[in-house]
Scaffold this motif. Structure first.
Motif, PDB file in Angstrom:
ATOM      1  N   GLU A   1      31.157  40.166  46.004  1.00 26.52           N
ATOM      2  CA  GLU A   1      30.255  40.811  45.052  1.00 26.52           C
ATOM      3  C   GLU A   1      30.363  42.322  45.222  1.00 26.52           C
TER       4      GLU A   1
ATOM      5  N   LYS B   1      26.019  43.670  39.455  1.00 24.43           N
ATOM      6  CA  LYS B   1      27.097  43.362  40.387  1.00 24.43           C
ATOM      7  C   LYS B   1      28.046  42.335  39.767  1.00 24.43           C
TER       8      LYS B   1
ATOM      9  N   GLN C   1      29.568  46.330  43.320  1.00 27.89           N
ATOM     10  CA  GLN C   1      28.839  47.144  42.344  1.00 27.89           C
ATOM     11  C   GLN C   1      29.782  48.194  41.772  1.00 27.89           C
TER      12      GLN C   1
END
Length: 521
Positions: free
Chosen positions: A390, A432, A392
């Motif tokens: 994950e 995300k 950002q």
């Protein structure tokens, strides 16, 4: 003056969006008919600064000004310039690359007026201070005038692919030379380059490399790539992404970078169709925006074939009489400079290494400074099957153009799309992205400009699971179809000419079939 700012919480200032839309109007002035001095200064430092100026008659026709350095569109003043114009009313623009606001205004030439005027140029963002350095990988103006042209566009690095002609321009001040560093940073010009005339550009050629500038382009374009391998050339760049031989070049495995923005994005006219290469057969790539969108679509396909090829923005070897650096590449400083004082210049070697490695963004308008998972573009994330990553997407943005939308693209699919007001309401935060397979990610910002495609695009970040790239069958088929069309064209040539192409065609056919065999079902 038109200015729009988005304020984000203090903890988001670096990672959020800082947006500035800037055109500043200058009050009408009256100048003397027998000559007046025009000076441009940097608003913050108060120092004279080179800039590009466009004068127009009241009816919009561009006015040519004698004894000035032509800049393709308009002319350059080196801090200040003595000018002489006939009586009348005029419009003007002062433009210094994309990091400054454009100053616009009107003035009148009269018999009894003041003889000097100074204009302060407001900087919108300082990319170099944030570690992002501008360059144009392929420019053609005379080596004698190129350093000043670069400084007037706030351009730091360039690759020279011109004819070597030294144009004489009568100016009141001496011209800067290659490498001259000033208050505005370096203006480094690389000359160990050549363009083959078929859409390939070589960087870092040795002195022994066989070049005949008077010869026509080689009949078999791929022979240039073979010569590059024989002479250990530093980089092979595709400056024409539409070239019929593109699938053959890609099959060589020796392409380092490809122009995502080039001479099809022009300020002097709109280019609505591919002139030298494979045109799109989808109506979605028609109109004034079509060619620019087609170049990006081609790039996505080669990424979906598992290739790691850096995108570039620049003028190209065929574009003349046009401002240098309109389409440009911003390269971030290497990690070794991360602890250096802000704005510490990078070397020419570092800039080109970063450009070919994809530690970069490409733009002909918006100024994008992104990170993904805390890393710069070009980074390779590694994982194993069963893991889920994950990340950002974090970015800063400055632009003079109204932005149409912001997108995050993952493996050719748009996974996030937002208008700027929607993005602002979300606090400048992008959700995300969860990743469970090999592939790539990039971010782009597209403006509402309608004359041609105007956007900023990051180089990709790559994700690699189990040490293997993602290969998409449809993308491989895209280039197999392209190769088949090229073969049909070559099939119309005389037998001896077809024979010269045959080894490269066979090798390309085998390469793409091998990729097809590796592609996911």
């Amino acid at each position: 003056m038109c200015k729009q700012e988005l304020t984000v919480p203090a903890f988001l200032i670096f990672w959020g969006l800082a947006l500035l839309l800037g055109f500043s109007a200058v009050p009408t002035s009256t100048f003397a008919a027998n000559g007046f001095t025009l000076q441009a200064i940097d608003e913050k430092s108060g120092s004279p600064v080179p800039t590009r100026v466009v004068f127009q008659h009241a009816d919009g026709r561009q006015r040519i000004v004698r004894r000035t350095l032509p800049a393709g569109i308009g002319f350059v003043i080196n801090g200040e310039q003595m000018l002489s114009l006939s009586l009348g009313d005029y419009q003007f623009q002062m433009i210094r690359g994309p990091e400054y606001r454009i100053l616009t205004g009107t003035f009148t030439i009269d018999r009894d007026a003041s003889d000097s005027h100074s204009v302060a140029l407001p900087r919108m963002v300082d990319m170099a201070a944030e570690g992002w350095w501008s360059g144009d990988p392929a420019v053609t103006p005379s080596l004698r005038t190129l350093p000043l042209l670069m400084q007037s566009e706030d351009l730091h690095f360039a690759g020279y692919v011109g004819t070597g002609e030294q144009v004489f321009v009568p100016l009141d001040q001496p011209l800067p030379e290659n490498g001259d560093a000033s208050l505005w940073g370096p203006a480094e010009i690389r000359t160990d380059m050549c363009a083959n005339g078929n859409g390939l550009l070589l960087v870092g050629i040795p002195e022994a490399f066989p070049i005949d500038s008077s010869a026509p382009p080689p009949t078999v374009s791929s022979s240039t790539i073979r010569a590059a391998a024989q002479y250990d050339v530093e980089g092979v760049i595709v400056e024409n992404p539409f070239a019929w031989d593109l699938p053959i070049w890609l099959a060589s495995g020796r392409v380092d970078a490809i122009f995502l923005q080039g001479d099809w994005l022009r300020l002097d006219r709109s280019v609505k169709r591919v002139i030298n290469g494979r045109p799109p057969n989808d109506p979605g790539f028609s109109g004034t925006l079509g060619v620019g969108k087609w170049a990006e679509h081609i790039y996505w396909q080669l990424l979906n074939c598992g290739m790691r090829i850096a995108p570039l923005g620049g003028s190209g070897s065929q574009l003349t009489k046009h401002p240098v650096g309109y389409s440009r590449t911003y390269v971030h400083s290497p990690a070794s400079l991360d602890t250096s004082p802000e704005g510490t210049p990078i070397t020419s070697e570092d800039w080109w290494a970063g450009a070919l490695a994809g530690r970069s963004t490409v733009t002909n308008g918006p100024l994008l400074r992104p990170r993904f998972g805390g890393e710069l573009p070009g980074h390779v994330f590694k994982a194993r099957t069963g893991e889920a990553l994950e990340f950002q997407m974090e970015l800063n943005l400055a632009t003079r153009d109204p932005v149409d939308y912001l997108e995050v693209i993952h493996n050719g699919t748009i996974v996030y799309n937002a208008r700027l007001d929607e993005f602002a309401k979300a606090g400048g935060m992008i959700p995300k992205l969860r990743i469970e397979e090999s592939g790539w990610v990039l971010v782009r910002v597209v403006t509402a400009h309608t004359d041609h495609w105007r956007a900023a695009v990051s180089a990709p970040w790559y994700i690699e699971f189990d040490g293997k790239p993602r290969i998409d069958r449809a993308a491989v088929q895209f280039f197999q179809d392209w190769l088949s069309e090229r073969e049909a064209i070559l099939g119309k040539l005389p037998a001896n000419e077809r024979a010269a192409h045959a080894p490269y065609i066979r090798a390309a056919r085998e390469y793409w079939q091998s990729l097809a065999d590796q592609a996911a079902p």
